[in-house]
Write an enzyme that holds these catalytic residues in place. Structure first.
Site, PDB file in Angstrom:
ATOM      1  N   VAL A  18       0.869  -1.171   0.000  1.00  0.00           N
ATOM      2  CA  VAL A  18       0.000   0.000   0.000  1.00  0.00           C
ATOM      3  C   VAL A  18       0.909   1.224   0.000  1.00  0.00           C
ATOM      4  CG1 VAL A  18      -2.025  -1.045   1.077  1.00  0.00           C
ATOM      5  CG2 VAL A  18      -0.215  -0.144   2.519  1.00  0.00           C
ATOM      6  N   SER A  19       0.376   2.358  -0.448  1.00  0.00           N
ATOM      7  CA  SER A  19       1.231   3.522  -0.668  1.00  0.00           C
ATOM      8  C   SER A  19       1.597   4.283   0.599  1.00  0.00           C
ATOM      9  CB  SER A  19       0.557   4.481  -1.658  1.00  0.00           C
ATOM     10  OG  SER A  19       0.398   3.835  -2.904  1.00  0.00           O
ATOM     11  N   SER A  20       0.828   4.116   1.676  1.00  0.00           N
ATOM     12  CA  SER A  20       1.127   4.854   2.900  1.00  0.00           C
ATOM     13  C   SER A  20       0.706   4.044   4.123  1.00  0.00           C
ATOM     14  CB  SER A  20       0.412   6.211   2.904  1.00  0.00           C
ATOM     15  OG  SER A  20      -0.986   6.027   2.940  1.00  0.00           O
TER      16      SER A  20
END
Length: 250
Positions: free
Chosen positions: A50-52
Site C-alpha cells: 500500500v502507498s502509505s
C-alpha cells in the site's frame, strides 16, 4: 532325481535374484519420483503493498490467504510504488529461486514504474527463475504458457498493464496537485496550525530586546523553543524590521 532338484534350486535362486533386482529398481524409481515430486512442489510467497501507513492492506492479505500462502511467507510494504527500494520487497527477493512462486494481487501492487516493473519481472522470472502469478490477471502466470506464443502474450499484457500502472501514478499526482492548487485558491491553509503567542510574549520580548534576559531564558519563560521564539520575534517586529536581521543576544 538329484539333477532335477538341482535344476529347480538354480531356477528358484535365479528367479529370486532377478525378482530382487526388479523390485529394487522399481523401489529406486519410486523413490526418485517421490523426491522429484517433493522438489517440484514450489514454495509459495506473497507480496502486498500500500502507498502509505494510513492505507489498509487487508484485501490483499485475504487474497493471499485464499491461495493458502503461509503467513511467514507474506511480505508487506507500506511505501510508494515509484521504485523498488522497499525493505520487505528486498527481503523477499533474497528468498526467491527456481523452486518458488510469487503471488501479487495486481501488477500495480508490484510497482508503478513502467521500466522498473519490466526489469523486476525479468529479474524474478529469468534470473532467479521463480514463477510469478498476478491474481487479477490470469494471463500473467508464468507457470502456464511457457511456449513461444504463451510468452509472447504474457509480455504484451505485462507491457500494457505496466504502462497503465505508471500512467495511473502520473494521474494521481496530477489530481493531487490540482486539488492543492484549488484549495489554496479558496484560502485553505496547509501544514500545522500556528501556535498562538503566549500572553507574556510582549513583556518577555521587550526584556530580551533590552538584553535583560538571554534568548534561552526568554524562550523558557514563554514556553517556546529557542528557534521558535526567535522566529516569532522576527515576525512580531512586522514591517518595521523586514529587511533587518535581529542579532540574538546570548
Amino acid at each position: 532325481m538329484r539333477n532335477s532338484l538341482y535344476g529347480c534350486s538354480v531356477f528358484w535362486i535365479s528367479q529370486s535374484f532377478w525378482n530382487k533386482m526388479f523390485y529394487d529398481k522399481l523401489s529406486d524409481k519410486t523413490g526418485k519420483k517421490r523426491r522429484t515430486k517433493e522438489k517440484m512442489k514450489q514454495v509459495q510467497y506473497g507480496y502486498c503493498r500500500v502507498s502509505s501507513v494510513s492505507q489498509n492492506e487487508d484485501r490483499q492479505l485475504m487474497a493471499m490467504e485464499e491461495m493458502k500462502i503461509p503467513k511467514k511467507n507474506i511480505y508487506v510494504d507500506k511505501q510508494s510504488g515509484r521504485d523498488f527500494e522497499r525493505p520487505q520487497y528486498q527481503k523477499l527477493m533474497k528468498k526467491l529461486n527456481a523452486n518458488s512462486v510469487l503471488y501479487v494481487q495486481s501488477i500495480d501492487r508490484l510497482g508503478r514504474n513502467y521500466r522498473e516493473i519490466q526489469e523486476q519481472w525479468y529479474e524474478i522470472s529469468k534470473v532467479k527463475k521463480s514463477d510469478i502469478v498476478v491474481l487479477d490477471m490470469p494471463l500473467l502466470d508464468t507457470r502456464r504458457g511457457k511456449d513461444l506464443m504463451g510468452t509472447f502474450l504474457s509480455d504484451i499484457v505485462l507491457q500494457v498493464l505496466s504502462f497503465v500502472a505508471e500512467n495511473e501514478r502520473h494521474n494521481i499526482r496530477q489530481r493531487q496537485a490540482e486539488g492543492i492548487a484549488a484549495a489554496k485558491a479558496r484560502g485553505v491553509k496547509f501544514g500545522r496550525p500556528r501556535i498562538p503567542l503566549p500572553e507574556n510574549f510582549h513583556e518577555i520580548y521587550s526584556r530580551w530586546r533590552n538584553k535583560e534576559v538571554s534568548v534561552t531564558e526568554a524562550a523558557r519563560l514563554c514556553g517556546l523553543s529557542k528557534s521558535t521564539f526567535h522566529n516569532r520575534a522576527l515576525k512580531y517586529e512586522g514591517g518595521t524590521c523586514k529587511n533587518k536581521k535581529i542579532k540574538i543576544p546570548y
